[in-house]
Scaffold this motif. Sequence first.
Motif, PDB file in Angstrom:
ATOM      1  N   TRP A 199       0.850   5.599  -0.422  1.00 33.96           N
ATOM      2  CA  TRP A 199       0.793   5.617  -1.870  1.00 33.96           C
ATOM      3  C   TRP A 199      -0.630   5.346  -2.376  1.00 33.96           C
TER       4      TRP A 199
ATOM      5  N   HIS B 104      -2.394   7.967  -4.639  1.00 35.63           N
ATOM      6  CA  HIS B 104      -2.744   7.558  -6.005  1.00 35.63           C
ATOM      7  C   HIS B 104      -4.227   7.793  -6.268  1.00 35.63           C
TER       8      HIS B 104
ATOM      9  N   ALA C 157      -5.499  10.135  -9.260  1.00 33.63           N
ATOM     10  CA  ALA C 157      -6.390   9.578 -10.287  1.00 33.63           C
ATOM     11  C   ALA C 157      -7.656  10.411 -10.466  1.00 33.63           C
TER      12      ALA C 157
ATOM     13  N   LYS D 273      -1.302   9.776 -15.969  1.00 30.90           N
ATOM     14  CA  LYS D 273      -1.539   8.799 -14.898  1.00 30.90           C
ATOM     15  C   LYS D 273      -1.184   7.373 -15.273  1.00 30.90           C
ATOM     16  N   ARG D 274      -0.801   7.108 -16.493  1.00 30.13           N
ATOM     17  CA  ARG D 274      -0.514   5.739 -16.920  1.00 30.13           C
ATOM     18  C   ARG D 274       0.758   5.225 -16.275  1.00 30.13           C
TER      19      ARG D 274
ATOM     20  N   THR E  55       1.427   2.869 -13.211  1.00 32.30           N
ATOM     21  CA  THR E  55       1.378   3.139 -11.773  1.00 32.30           C
ATOM     22  C   THR E  55       2.762   3.137 -11.134  1.00 32.30           C
ATOM     23  N   GLU E  56       3.603   2.182 -11.508  1.00 26.60           N
ATOM     24  CA  GLU E  56       4.949   2.121 -10.913  1.00 26.60           C
ATOM     25  C   GLU E  56       5.793   3.325 -11.315  1.00 26.60           C
TER      26      GLU E  56
ATOM     27  N   ARG F 137       4.553   6.289  -9.367  1.00 29.20           N
ATOM     28  CA  ARG F 137       5.017   6.228  -7.977  1.00 29.20           C
ATOM     29  C   ARG F 137       6.492   6.638  -7.882  1.00 29.20           C
TER      30      ARG F 137
END
Length: 65
Positions: free
Chosen positions: A11, A15, A19, A26-27, A29-30, A33
């Motif tokens: 990840w 990521h 990015a 992209k806002r 992160t969780e 994912r």
Amino acid sequence: MPRHRLRDAVWVSLHAEIAAIPGIWKRGTERLRRFVEAVAYVLRTGVAWADLPERFGKPNSVYRR
């Protein structure tokens, strides 16, 4: 770790690649994912978007994203 989760090292690498792409969402992160894991789940299992397990969020929202 559950089978539907990406390994943390994978990840982090993924990521970093995401990015670096300009102009994509992209806002959170969780949430990002969870979306990537949902796409990987659909590709791996061949399940229809409508049959996506609840742990990935609402199927229509994931599909539209």
